[in-house]
Design an enzyme around this catalytic site. Structure first.
Site, PDB file in Angstrom:
ATOM      1  N   TYR A  55       0.821  -1.218   0.000  1.00 12.36           N
ATOM      2  CA  TYR A  55       0.000   0.000   0.000  1.00 12.36           C
ATOM      3  C   TYR A  55       0.857   1.270   0.000  1.00 12.36           C
ATOM      4  CZ  TYR A  55      -3.567  -3.289   1.840  1.00 12.36           C
ATOM      5  OH  TYR A  55      -4.400  -4.355   2.060  1.00 12.36           O
ATOM      6  N   HIS A 114       1.439 -11.355   2.627  1.00 13.88           N
ATOM      7  CA  HIS A 114       0.352 -10.758   1.845  1.00 13.88           C
ATOM      8  C   HIS A 114      -0.323 -11.758   0.907  1.00 13.88           C
ATOM      9  CE1 HIS A 114      -1.070  -6.588   0.378  1.00 13.88           C
ATOM     10  NE2 HIS A 114      -1.960  -7.487   0.014  1.00 13.88           N
TER      11      HIS A 114
END
Length: 280
Positions: A55, A114
């Site tokens: 992000y 992730h």
């Protein structure tokens, strides 16, 4: 489940720590916008922020927590390692880089892998790095994201710490991933729901609209409350102040069994995913 509050927490396996039952997502939120959204969320009562290396806003999340009038210990911060380095040491350094970006000299509450998409060696390297960071107190709890049953079973071959404490997957009425959820619940793995609002793509769904009218709440509030009643940890994301506040205001109503079943009936299996359904 009717006793849910904004302060509700869920115990993590083999841990003294608990995770807040509602989180705040910051995907695609950047710079001053991310800081402001996090501050708005903390003011609205959220105590859990979910970021990731991918992000590119870990430092903004850390800055928001420092700018708030809350103690570090009062805010639960999650991040995720995106990919391994070339070896165990460089992978570990990548994890510590995230911790330092968020809380210099401090810790991160939860660190996840992730994605399993890098393959078995990548998964092994990243898990080893998370275990080392946990042993050293830089990360308090460790888990995975987008992992199917086979990925979590495979971990038994190399993991010192099993089960992972959390699995964060895409979850909403159209993508319920029932096999993965059931497996996680049986194995005491907390299930987190990303994209619980389906990025607003289902706001005109007639079933959802009817239920939102019945309870006099927004469609987003129905979707978040649905996750909470399922025992999932939803991570709604918004940069709009009014929506951030509304998305945490989900404790004044309870979806009855009949309406929960109607929402359950919307499941489209893997086809309902807007990001990624896990591979079991």
């Amino acid at each position: 489940m009717s006793s849910l509050t904004l302060q509700s927490t869920i115990p993590l396996a083999n841990s003294p720590y608990r995770i807040p039952a509602l989180g705040f997502g910051v995907y695609q939120s950047h710079g001053p916008t991310c800081i402001q959204s996090c501050l708005t969320a903390l003011k609205a009562g959220y105590r859990h922020i979910d970021t990731a290396q991918y992000y590119a806003n870990e430092s903004q999340v850390g800055e928001a927590v420092r700018k708030s009038d809350l103690k570090r210990a009062d805010v639960y911060i999650t991040s995720k390692i995106l990919s391994p380095g070339k070896d165990a040491d460089s992978t570990y350094k990548s994890v510590i880089g995230s911790v330092e970006a968020i809380d210099k000299g401090g810790y991160v509450d939860l660190m996840l892998i992730h994605s399993p998409n890098g393959g078995p060696e990548a998964r092994r390297l990243m898990w080893g790095a998370l275990e080392r960071a946990k042993k050293e107190g830089r990360v308090r709890s460790i888990g995975v994201s987008n992992y199917g049953v086979s990925n979590i079973e495979e971990m038994k071959e190399y993991a010192e710490t099993w089960p992972p404490q959390v699995n964060q997957i895409e979850l909403h009425p159209w993508c319920q991933q029932r096999e993965a959820v059931s497996y996680c619940q049986k194995n005491n793995i907390v299930v987190e729901a990303y994209c619980p609002l389906v990025r607003n793509q289902k706001a005109k769904d007639p079933t959802l609209l009817n239920i939102s009218k019945k309870y006099n709440v927004t469609t987003g509030q129905v979707l978040i409350r649905y996750c909470l009643q399922k025992g999932w940890v939803p991570l709604p994301k918004s940069d709009t102040e009014s929506r951030i506040i509304a998305n945490a205001d989900v404790y004044g109503f309870h979806i009855d069994d009949e309406d929960m079943q109607k929402l359950d009936g919307l499941d489209q299996g893997d086809k309902g995913a807007i990001v990624q359904a896990v591979t079991n």
